[in-house]
Design a protein around this motif. Sequence first.
Motif, PDB file in Angstrom:
ATOM      1  N   THR A  53       0.850  -1.183   0.000  1.00 18.15           N
ATOM      2  CA  THR A  53       0.000   0.000   0.000  1.00 18.15           C
ATOM      3  C   THR A  53       0.886   1.233   0.000  1.00 18.15           C
ATOM      4  OG1 THR A  53      -1.888   1.052   1.082  1.00 18.15           O
ATOM      5  CG2 THR A  53      -0.226   0.109   2.525  1.00 18.15           C
ATOM      6  N   SER A  65     -12.267   9.110  -0.038  1.00 19.27           N
ATOM      7  CA  SER A  65     -12.388   7.788  -0.667  1.00 19.27           C
ATOM      8  C   SER A  65     -11.113   7.375  -1.396  1.00 19.27           C
ATOM      9  CB  SER A  65     -13.572   7.769  -1.633  1.00 19.27           C
ATOM     10  OG  SER A  65     -13.371   8.723  -2.652  1.00 19.27           O
ATOM     11  N   SER A  68      -8.222   5.261   0.935  1.00 16.22           N
ATOM     12  CA  SER A  68      -8.353   3.924   1.519  1.00 16.22           C
ATOM     13  C   SER A  68      -7.162   3.059   1.134  1.00 16.22           C
ATOM     14  CB  SER A  68      -9.651   3.263   1.077  1.00 16.22           C
ATOM     15  OG  SER A  68      -9.638   3.057  -0.309  1.00 16.22           O
ATOM     16  N   ASN A  70      -5.265  -0.819   0.887  1.00 20.92           N
ATOM     17  CA  ASN A  70      -5.585  -2.218   0.636  1.00 20.92           C
ATOM     18  C   ASN A  70      -5.301  -3.067   1.865  1.00 20.92           C
ATOM     19  OD1 ASN A  70      -6.423  -1.805  -1.965  1.00 20.92           O
ATOM     20  ND2 ASN A  70      -4.444  -2.265  -2.871  1.00 20.92           N
ATOM     21  N   LYS A 107      -9.976  -3.381  -0.995  1.00 24.23           N
ATOM     22  CA  LYS A 107     -10.628  -2.581   0.032  1.00 24.23           C
ATOM     23  C   LYS A 107     -11.380  -3.495   0.983  1.00 24.23           C
ATOM     24  CE  LYS A 107     -11.022   1.561  -2.714  1.00 24.23           C
ATOM     25  NZ  LYS A 107     -11.900   2.536  -3.332  1.00 24.23           N
ATOM     26  N   CYS A 108     -11.415  -3.148   2.238  1.00 26.27           N
ATOM     27  CA  CYS A 108     -12.085  -3.948   3.251  1.00 26.27           C
ATOM     28  C   CYS A 108     -13.598  -3.791   3.117  1.00 26.27           C
ATOM     29  CB  CYS A 108     -11.627  -3.525   4.642  1.00 26.27           C
ATOM     30  SG  CYS A 108     -12.217  -4.608   5.928  1.00 26.27           S
ATOM     31  N   CYS A 115     -12.922  -4.613   9.842  1.00 31.76           N
ATOM     32  CA  CYS A 115     -11.954  -3.718   9.214  1.00 31.76           C
ATOM     33  C   CYS A 115     -11.256  -2.785  10.192  1.00 31.76           C
ATOM     34  CB  CYS A 115     -12.657  -2.881   8.143  1.00 31.76           C
ATOM     35  SG  CYS A 115     -13.472  -3.878   6.883  1.00 31.76           S
TER      36      CYS A 115
END
Length: 134
Positions: A53, A65, A68, A70, A107-108, A115
């Motif tokens: 990440t 957004s 975020s 990984n 993405k969770c 998460c």
Amino acid sequence: MSPFFAMSLLFGLMLGQTASLCAPSEYTIHVEKRECAYCLAINTTICAGFCMTRDSNGKKLLLKSALSQNVCTYKEMLYRTALIPGCPHHTVPYYSYPVALSCKCGKCNTDYSDCVRERVRTDYCTKPQKLCEL
């Protein structure tokens, strides 16, 4: 910096992007209900490991957004149901749990994953323990 070191570093970064260390891993869940006489130890597989990440330096300029990161999460999974022994007739004695078949970095999804960093501890029993035999 030597050319060999630079090439090794570059190769490692490229390999890290394509071959993460995110994979199904064996895990034991301990499940108990207040009304039931026993704690059930369930052996399953979960997704665990490292996902590459990047943290952006321009956090204030990007939408939330876009920030975020990984996580190692389920690509394919199925649910199994176990019977918790020693439950009275008025109690539902079943517990459903996920089994990871394959994993991915992504993405969770809070529909089926926890998460947050802190999680509920499931690695102990307060009642006599039984092992779930599948």
